[in-house]
Motif scaffolding. Structure first.
Motif, mmCIF file in Angstrom:
data_model
loop_
_atom_site.group_PDB
_atom_site.id
_atom_site.type_symbol
_atom_site.label_atom_id
_atom_site.label_comp_id
_atom_site.label_asym_id
_atom_site.label_seq_id
_atom_site.Cartn_x
_atom_site.Cartn_y
_atom_site.Cartn_z
ATOM 1 N N PHE A 24 -5.314 -3.569 -13.465
ATOM 2 C CA PHE A 24 -4.225 -2.921 -14.046
ATOM 3 C C PHE A 24 -3.156 -2.061 -13.278
ATOM 4 O O PHE A 24 -3.436 -2.289 -12.029
ATOM 5 C CB PHE A 24 -4.746 -1.774 -14.895
ATOM 6 N N ALA A 25 -2.148 -1.920 -13.897
ATOM 7 C CA ALA A 25 -0.821 -1.467 -13.222
ATOM 8 C C ALA A 25 -0.201 -0.560 -13.777
ATOM 9 O O ALA A 25 0.073 -0.720 -15.182
ATOM 10 C CB ALA A 25 -0.250 -2.758 -12.894
ATOM 11 N N VAL A 26 0.595 0.362 -13.158
ATOM 12 C CA VAL A 26 1.299 1.195 -13.713
ATOM 13 C C VAL A 26 2.549 1.475 -13.020
ATOM 14 O O VAL A 26 2.366 1.863 -11.728
ATOM 15 C CB VAL A 26 0.612 2.665 -13.884
ATOM 16 N N VAL A 27 3.895 1.167 -13.584
ATOM 17 C CA VAL A 27 5.172 1.738 -12.677
ATOM 18 C C VAL A 27 5.852 2.640 -13.748
ATOM 19 O O VAL A 27 6.130 2.075 -14.784
ATOM 20 C CB VAL A 27 5.922 0.416 -12.486
ATOM 21 N N PHE A 28 6.131 3.800 -13.406
ATOM 22 C CA PHE A 28 6.693 4.765 -14.273
ATOM 23 C C PHE A 28 8.120 4.923 -13.410
ATOM 24 O O PHE A 28 8.410 5.454 -12.363
ATOM 25 C CB PHE A 28 6.109 6.024 -14.301
ATOM 26 N N SER A 29 9.202 4.348 -14.171
ATOM 27 C CA SER A 29 10.723 4.478 -13.806
ATOM 28 C C SER A 29 10.996 5.800 -14.358
ATOM 29 O O SER A 29 11.443 6.015 -15.457
ATOM 30 C CB SER A 29 11.479 3.313 -14.220
ATOM 31 N N CYS A 30 10.893 6.950 -13.247
ATOM 32 C CA CYS A 30 10.826 8.153 -13.990
ATOM 33 C C CYS A 30 12.011 9.031 -14.272
ATOM 34 O O CYS A 30 12.308 9.816 -15.180
ATOM 35 C CB CYS A 30 10.109 9.302 -13.034
ATOM 36 N N LEU A 31 13.429 8.404 -13.979
ATOM 37 C CA LEU A 31 14.378 8.751 -14.070
ATOM 38 C C LEU A 31 15.087 8.110 -15.578
ATOM 39 O O LEU A 31 15.792 8.467 -16.465
ATOM 40 C CB LEU A 31 15.517 8.394 -13.132
ATOM 41 N N GLU A 32 14.578 6.809 -15.630
ATOM 42 C CA GLU A 32 14.898 6.119 -16.974
ATOM 43 C C GLU A 32 13.861 6.684 -18.019
ATOM 44 O O GLU A 32 14.094 6.144 -19.272
ATOM 45 C CB GLU A 32 14.898 4.657 -16.743
ATOM 46 N N ASP A 33 12.868 7.031 -17.712
ATOM 47 C CA ASP A 33 11.667 7.480 -18.621
ATOM 48 C C ASP A 33 11.048 6.135 -19.212
ATOM 49 O O ASP A 33 10.680 6.077 -20.469
ATOM 50 C CB ASP A 33 12.294 8.443 -19.539
ATOM 51 N N LYS A 34 10.734 5.087 -18.279
ATOM 52 C CA LYS A 34 10.183 4.068 -18.773
ATOM 53 C C LYS A 34 8.845 3.650 -18.291
ATOM 54 O O LYS A 34 8.804 3.707 -16.889
ATOM 55 C CB LYS A 34 11.152 2.809 -18.281
ATOM 56 N N ALA A 68 2.233 -3.925 -5.452
ATOM 57 C CA ALA A 68 0.836 -4.368 -5.755
ATOM 58 C C ALA A 68 0.870 -4.104 -7.429
ATOM 59 O O ALA A 68 -0.073 -4.828 -7.981
ATOM 60 C CB ALA A 68 -0.233 -3.296 -5.182
ATOM 61 N N ALA A 69 1.393 -3.212 -7.828
ATOM 62 C CA ALA A 69 1.314 -2.882 -9.370
ATOM 63 C C ALA A 69 2.168 -3.939 -10.003
ATOM 64 O O ALA A 69 1.814 -4.570 -10.937
ATOM 65 C CB ALA A 69 1.836 -1.442 -9.723
ATOM 66 N N ALA A 70 3.542 -4.072 -9.570
ATOM 67 C CA ALA A 70 4.313 -4.624 -10.377
ATOM 68 C C ALA A 70 4.086 -6.373 -10.388
ATOM 69 O O ALA A 70 4.462 -6.979 -11.346
ATOM 70 C CB ALA A 70 6.101 -4.647 -9.711
ATOM 71 N N SER A 71 3.445 -6.484 -9.476
ATOM 72 C CA SER A 71 2.816 -8.204 -9.399
ATOM 73 C C SER A 71 2.158 -8.251 -10.814
ATOM 74 O O SER A 71 2.486 -9.628 -11.448
ATOM 75 C CB SER A 71 2.058 -8.456 -8.365
ATOM 76 N N LEU A 72 1.432 -7.607 -11.138
ATOM 77 C CA LEU A 72 0.648 -7.748 -12.479
ATOM 78 C C LEU A 72 1.490 -7.866 -13.762
ATOM 79 O O LEU A 72 1.336 -8.363 -14.736
ATOM 80 C CB LEU A 72 -0.562 -7.018 -12.608
ATOM 81 N N ILE A 73 2.353 -6.744 -13.630
ATOM 82 C CA ILE A 73 3.249 -6.614 -14.645
ATOM 83 C C ILE A 73 4.129 -7.916 -14.805
ATOM 84 O O ILE A 73 4.287 -8.348 -15.822
ATOM 85 C CB ILE A 73 4.288 -5.305 -14.644
ATOM 86 N N VAL A 74 4.612 -8.558 -13.804
ATOM 87 C CA VAL A 74 5.168 -9.561 -13.893
ATOM 88 C C VAL A 74 4.412 -10.788 -14.316
ATOM 89 O O VAL A 74 4.716 -11.434 -15.357
ATOM 90 C CB VAL A 74 5.925 -10.322 -12.618
#
Ligand SMILES: O=P(O)(O)O[C@H]1[C@H](O)[C@@H](O)[C@H](O)[C@H](O)[C@@H]1O
Ligand SMILES: [Mg+2]
Ligand SMILES: [Mg+2]
Length: 284
Positions: free
Chosen positions: A119-129, A222-228
């Motif tokens: 699993f993967a988590v990327v929190f774009s914290c200033l965009e709140d995404k 490492a995380a964003a690879s799974l998201i892609v």
């Protein structure tokens, strides 16, 4: 059937959100900068605080799990990915952005078992995404499914890349030569968010067709690879082979056609791998 890693993924989302709050607070009050390998390789107390927060909280819940964290490796920990469940953490992806209040900063948490991303988590914290992905379960942003762009023509594409923190003239020349080749295809645009994780989430979201970079580290991607890949995209080495997360080279694209177009234009080089053991010091 229940998901073996659901508990861990829920924890990753919760701790990424908490880390994001810490980053946002620090952005208002505390951005004192230190340097690592060079004057442009930046780190702040917040990078270190967030990484500690994540590692401590995971350790309490999952004592047998291992970690690869950007700031722990900078402090001398090894960067080995084994078959043991491993959390790969970039506490602030986009530290230079954070220091300058350039508004793209992410907390990135990848989770690997048997060297495979679960699993993967990327929190774009200033965009709140909050970007999430589960192997075989799709990719999402704030709960909405993500899908890469269906563009097959590189000349109608936007390509994201970064300049990294290597100022070695030979490397910079290759970076510029690749960029020149790609711009002159021509593509419709080139963009840099200042963070690998957010660039890759832009690919997953269908806003840019591809992202490539030489010089990234395993914790950046490492995380964003799974998201892609869960959004339907592909990962490739800059020479066209299979991606190797320790090699510090990556193309993340909406499809093979666009990725292969980039392979033809990129002047590749090979930075020192992330899993290279540090030199032995002899104490005579
Ligand atoms: O050091 P942080 O975690 O901010 O991450 C990096 C970026 O994600 C790269 O794409 C980027 O090119 C930079 O070199 C930067 O190192
Ligand atoms: Mg990073
Ligand atoms: Mg970082």
């Amino acid at each position: 059937m229940s998901d073996l890693w659901q508990n861990a993924m829920d924890h990753a989302v919760a701790i990424a959100r908490k880390s994001g709050e810490l980053v946002r607070e620090a952005l208002r009050d505390d951005r004192k900068v230190m340097t690592k390998s060079s004057s442009i390789d930046l780190v702040t107390k917040t990078d270190q605080k967030v990484e500690q927060l994540i590692i401590q909280s995971v350790r309490e819940k999952f004592p047998s799990h291992r970690f690869i964290g950007e700031e722990s490796v900078a402090a001398g920990e090894t960067c080995d990915l084994t078959d043991t469940p491993t959390w790969i953490i970039d506490p602030i992806d986009g530290t230079t952005n954070f220091v300058h209040a350039f508004p793209f900063v992410a907390v990135s948490i990848g989770f690997y078992v048997n060297k495979q991303s679960e699993f993967a988590v990327v929190f774009s914290c200033l965009e709140d995404k909050m970007f999430t992905a589960r192997r075989g379960g799709g990719a999402f942003c704030n709960g909405e499914p993500l899908q890469v762009s269906d563009q097959e023509d590189v000349r109608q594409s936007i390509i994201a890349t970064e300049f990294g923190s290597n100022r070695d003239v030979e490397a910079v020349d290759k970076i510029f030569s690749s960029l020149r080749n790609i711009l002159c295809l021509p593509v419709q645009g080139v963009r840099s968010a200042g963070t690998a994780a957010i660039n890759m989430c832009l690919v997953a979201s269908g806003c840019v067709e591809a992202y490539y970079e030489i010089g990234v580290h395993v914790w950046d991607v490492a995380a964003a690879s799974l998201i892609v890949s869960e959004a339907g995209g592909v990962l490739m080495d800059v020479d066209g082979g299979a991606v190797d997360l320790m090699s510090r080279r990556i193309i993340a694209a909406n499809n093979r056609t666009i990725a292969e177009n980039l392979v033809k234009e990129i002047e590749s080089f090979s930075p020192t791998r992330d899993d290279t053991p540090p030199p032995q010091v002899n104490h005579y």
